[in-house]
Design a protein around this motif. Structure first.
Motif, mmCIF file in Angstrom:
data_model
loop_
_atom_site.group_PDB
_atom_site.id
_atom_site.type_symbol
_atom_site.label_atom_id
_atom_site.label_comp_id
_atom_site.label_asym_id
_atom_site.label_seq_id
_atom_site.Cartn_x
_atom_site.Cartn_y
_atom_site.Cartn_z
ATOM 1 N N VAL A 12 0.863 -1.183 0.000
ATOM 2 C CA VAL A 12 0.000 0.000 0.000
ATOM 3 C C VAL A 12 0.897 1.229 0.000
ATOM 4 O O VAL A 12 2.102 1.133 0.247
ATOM 5 N N VAL A 13 0.304 2.358 -0.254
ATOM 6 C CA VAL A 13 1.033 3.623 -0.213
ATOM 7 C C VAL A 13 1.005 4.148 1.217
ATOM 8 O O VAL A 13 -0.051 4.258 1.827
ATOM 9 N N GLY A 14 2.181 4.447 1.743
ATOM 10 C CA GLY A 14 2.297 4.938 3.112
ATOM 11 C C GLY A 14 1.998 6.415 3.229
ATOM 12 O O GLY A 14 1.717 7.097 2.239
ATOM 13 N N ASN A 46 -6.119 0.514 6.384
ATOM 14 C CA ASN A 46 -7.051 1.138 5.439
ATOM 15 C C ASN A 46 -6.857 0.631 4.017
ATOM 16 O O ASN A 46 -7.809 0.541 3.246
ATOM 17 N N GLY A 47 -5.623 0.273 3.670
ATOM 18 C CA GLY A 47 -5.338 -0.219 2.330
ATOM 19 C C GLY A 47 -5.529 -1.713 2.158
ATOM 20 O O GLY A 47 -5.392 -2.239 1.068
ATOM 21 N N GLY A 48 -5.807 -2.418 3.246
ATOM 22 C CA GLY A 48 -6.048 -3.850 3.161
ATOM 23 C C GLY A 48 -4.813 -4.723 3.297
ATOM 24 O O GLY A 48 -4.886 -5.939 3.134
ATOM 25 N N LEU A 49 -3.675 -4.122 3.612
ATOM 26 C CA LEU A 49 -2.460 -4.907 3.823
ATOM 27 C C LEU A 49 -2.562 -5.720 5.110
ATOM 28 O O LEU A 49 -2.112 -6.859 5.185
ATOM 29 N N ALA A 72 -8.084 9.981 14.212
ATOM 30 C CA ALA A 72 -7.166 11.125 14.210
ATOM 31 C C ALA A 72 -6.662 11.418 12.802
ATOM 32 O O ALA A 72 -6.575 12.579 12.393
ATOM 33 N N VAL A 73 -6.334 10.369 12.049
ATOM 34 C CA VAL A 73 -5.872 10.558 10.663
ATOM 35 C C VAL A 73 -6.996 11.130 9.813
ATOM 36 O O VAL A 73 -6.783 12.055 9.021
#
Length: 102
Positions: A12-14, A46-49, A72-73
């Protein structure tokens, strides 16, 4: 009728645009949770990793703690994960609750 089988997510993208895989996520024994590491875990979930239960088990987190990081994010981005920001938000909500009870 054809069935599609979802392939497991491999990366996923960090939070800083970097590629995250299970191999470069924060170590399982992380004890100092800086905002960047929290954001990486949130991005992985959130990305499913990682699944929520997998993240909680891997990092010995309560569901409430992980959800608070996600909230929070969502609310303030990565800066919302800083300890000082968490304390500011807690103080703000406590003041609001006191006003409601008064």
């Amino acid at each position: 009728m054809s069935q599609t089988i979802d392939k497991p997510v491999q990366e996923v993208v960090g939070p800083h645009g970097e590629r995250l895989t299970k191999d470069n996520l924060p170590p399982r024994d992380t004890s100092r949770w800086v905002a960047r590491r929290k954001a990486e875990v949130v991005a992985a979930v959130n990305g499913g990793l990682l699944s929520v239960p997998e993240a909680c088990e891997r990092y010995a987190l309560s569901l409430e703690e992980l959800v608070s990081w996600q909230r929070a994010v969502d609310r303030d981005g990565m800066p919302g994960l800083r300890v000082s920001k968490v304390q500011q938000n807690r103080d703000k909500h406590e003041r609001a609750n006191r006003r409601l009870r008064a």
